[in-house]
Design a protein around this motif. Structure first.
Motif, mmCIF file in Angstrom:
data_model
loop_
_atom_site.group_PDB
_atom_site.id
_atom_site.type_symbol
_atom_site.label_atom_id
_atom_site.label_comp_id
_atom_site.label_asym_id
_atom_site.label_seq_id
_atom_site.Cartn_x
_atom_site.Cartn_y
_atom_site.Cartn_z
ATOM 1 N N MET A 1 0.834 -1.177 0.000
ATOM 2 C CA MET A 1 0.000 0.000 0.000
ATOM 3 C C MET A 1 0.881 1.243 0.000
ATOM 4 S SD MET A 1 -3.132 -0.723 2.591
ATOM 5 C CE MET A 1 -4.644 -0.461 1.732
ATOM 6 N N TYR A 3 0.835 5.806 0.200
ATOM 7 C CA TYR A 3 0.120 6.976 0.710
ATOM 8 C C TYR A 3 -0.096 7.944 -0.442
ATOM 9 C CZ TYR A 3 0.721 5.578 5.549
ATOM 10 O OH TYR A 3 0.658 4.901 6.734
ATOM 11 N N TYR A 16 -4.404 9.572 2.168
ATOM 12 C CA TYR A 16 -5.105 8.289 2.204
ATOM 13 C C TYR A 16 -4.117 7.172 1.923
ATOM 14 C CZ TYR A 16 -9.527 10.699 2.491
ATOM 15 O OH TYR A 16 -10.571 11.478 2.930
ATOM 16 N N HIS A 17 -4.265 6.075 2.640
ATOM 17 C CA HIS A 17 -3.434 4.883 2.492
ATOM 18 C C HIS A 17 -4.228 3.896 1.643
ATOM 19 C CE1 HIS A 17 -0.905 1.627 4.675
ATOM 20 N NE2 HIS A 17 -0.213 2.158 3.701
ATOM 21 N N ALA A 18 -3.721 3.573 0.458
ATOM 22 C CA ALA A 18 -4.464 2.710 -0.469
ATOM 23 C C ALA A 18 -3.505 2.013 -1.422
ATOM 24 C CB ALA A 18 -5.469 3.549 -1.258
ATOM 25 N N ASP A 19 -4.043 1.027 -2.141
ATOM 26 C CA ASP A 19 -3.243 0.297 -3.127
ATOM 27 C C ASP A 19 -3.036 1.076 -4.415
ATOM 28 O OD1 ASP A 19 -2.726 -2.032 -1.628
ATOM 29 O OD2 ASP A 19 -4.670 -2.880 -2.163
ATOM 30 N N GLN A 23 -8.247 3.867 -5.654
ATOM 31 C CA GLN A 23 -8.765 3.468 -4.343
ATOM 32 C C GLN A 23 -8.694 4.626 -3.347
ATOM 33 O OE1 GLN A 23 -6.752 -0.087 -3.075
ATOM 34 N NE2 GLN A 23 -7.864 -1.393 -4.499
ATOM 35 N N ALA A 24 -7.646 5.424 -3.432
ATOM 36 C CA ALA A 24 -7.524 6.583 -2.544
ATOM 37 C C ALA A 24 -8.637 7.594 -2.830
ATOM 38 C CB ALA A 24 -6.157 7.238 -2.715
ATOM 39 N N ALA A 27 -11.869 6.281 -1.409
ATOM 40 C CA ALA A 27 -11.921 6.438 0.053
ATOM 41 C C ALA A 27 -12.235 7.881 0.421
ATOM 42 C CB ALA A 27 -10.591 6.006 0.677
ATOM 43 N N ASP A 36 -18.697 6.534 -4.282
ATOM 44 C CA ASP A 36 -17.314 6.407 -4.732
ATOM 45 C C ASP A 36 -16.950 7.675 -5.491
ATOM 46 O OD1 ASP A 36 -18.548 6.123 -7.251
ATOM 47 O OD2 ASP A 36 -18.227 3.959 -7.299
#
Length: 106
Positions: A1, A3, A16-19, A23-24, A27, A36
């Motif tokens: 993941m 940031y 945001y912490h995401a893949d 995805q960020a 979120a 979304d």
């Protein structure tokens, strides 16, 4: 993941912490009460962007500038711990050495 720093309408919306950037953004949209990111765009035409933070480069710069290692703040409320001080965001960590997070976008 990784940031990601999210900005929308020239406003910092946080990290945001995401893949992935997608995805960020999703979120961020859910935090704002939307289904979304596509829902945000459909309803208000949001111009949000997600920029990945090169955390390795940031941590190396902080270590060089301070002489202290940067650790993940696993037990506190922040993202990094340097010489006993917790930093809530990577922007705060960058600011601690007089830098802006934009200098560390991947």
């Amino acid at each position: 993941m990784a940031y990601f720093q999210i900005s929308a309408n020239d406003t910092d919306m946080g990290e945001y912490h995401a893949d992935s950037a997608e995805q960020a953004l999703n979120a961020y949209a859910r935090d704002a009460g939307y289904k979304d990111h596509a829902d945000v765009v459909a309803q208000v035409g949001d111009d949000a962007t997600a920029r990945q933070i090169d955390t390795d480069a940031l941590c190396n710069s902080v270590t060089q500038a301070t002489g202290h290692n940067v650790f993940q703040d696993s037990y506190g409320n922040g993202v990094a711990l340097v010489d006993g001080k917790s930093y809530a965001t990577h922007q705060d960590l960058a600011a601690s050495i007089g830098s802006d997070i934009a200098e560390f976008f991947a």
